[in-house]
Design an enzyme around this catalytic site. Structure first.
Site, PDB file in Angstrom:
ATOM      1  N   LYS A   7       0.844  -1.208   0.000  1.00  0.00           N
ATOM      2  CA  LYS A   7       0.000   0.000   0.000  1.00  0.00           C
ATOM      3  C   LYS A   7       0.876   1.254   0.000  1.00  0.00           C
ATOM      4  CE  LYS A   7      -3.812   2.401   0.469  1.00  0.00           C
ATOM      5  NZ  LYS A   7      -4.804   2.500  -0.584  1.00  0.00           N
ATOM      6  N   GLU A  90      -0.711  15.425   2.812  1.00  0.00           N
ATOM      7  CA  GLU A  90       0.043  14.489   3.647  1.00  0.00           C
ATOM      8  C   GLU A  90       1.402  14.199   3.007  1.00  0.00           C
ATOM      9  OE1 GLU A  90      -2.924  11.367   3.614  1.00  0.00           O
ATOM     10  OE2 GLU A  90      -3.388  11.803   5.706  1.00  0.00           O
TER      11      GLU A  90
END
Length: 134
Positions: A7, A90
């Protein structure tokens, strides 16, 4: 941990390339050198994961290869959508962390480095403009 690393690789690839190019996967794929840039960034992120002891599995690699070779794909990562809205990102949590791990393992990541710098420069400019508006 293997799933988490895969991921992380996908986040590094998708956020990195769509933010750096400020475009969807389909638009990047259609641009000269876009395919090569996406595969190079994918290889960089995979090298970091491999150095950490979590080499991406063949099924993951096949899935991501299809993801970045879909002609006309409108896919953009949420980090790019944050930039397009003028929001915070982020960037350091994802791109900065992947770069830090690359340094730790001695993995060269020139495209990832550039993507991180691009998002960091956006964040700096955003903060400056917000400060000027106050």
């Amino acid at each position: 941990m293997q799933d988490m690393w895969e991921k992380f690789v996908q986040l590094g690839l998708g956020a990195g390339i769509t933010c750096l190019m400020r475009a969807s996967i389909g638009d990047i794929l259609a641009a000269p050198g876009g395919r090569e840039a996406m595969f190079a960034l994918f290889d960089e992120c995979c090298a970091v994961a491999t150095s950490a002891g979590f080499p991406p599995r063949p099924a993951f690699i096949e899935f991501d290869h299809k993801l970045i070779t879909t002609v006309g794909s409108p896919l953009k990562w949420s980090m790019l959508r944050d930039i397009e809205r003028g929001s915070t990102t982020e960037g350091e949590h994802i791109l900065g962390d992947m770069v830090a791990r690359a340094r730790k393992y001695g993995v060269a990541t020139p495209i990832l480095d550039l993507a991180r710098t691009h998002v960091a420069a956006y964040e700096i400019a955003r903060a400056r403009v917000a400060g000027e508006a106050s």
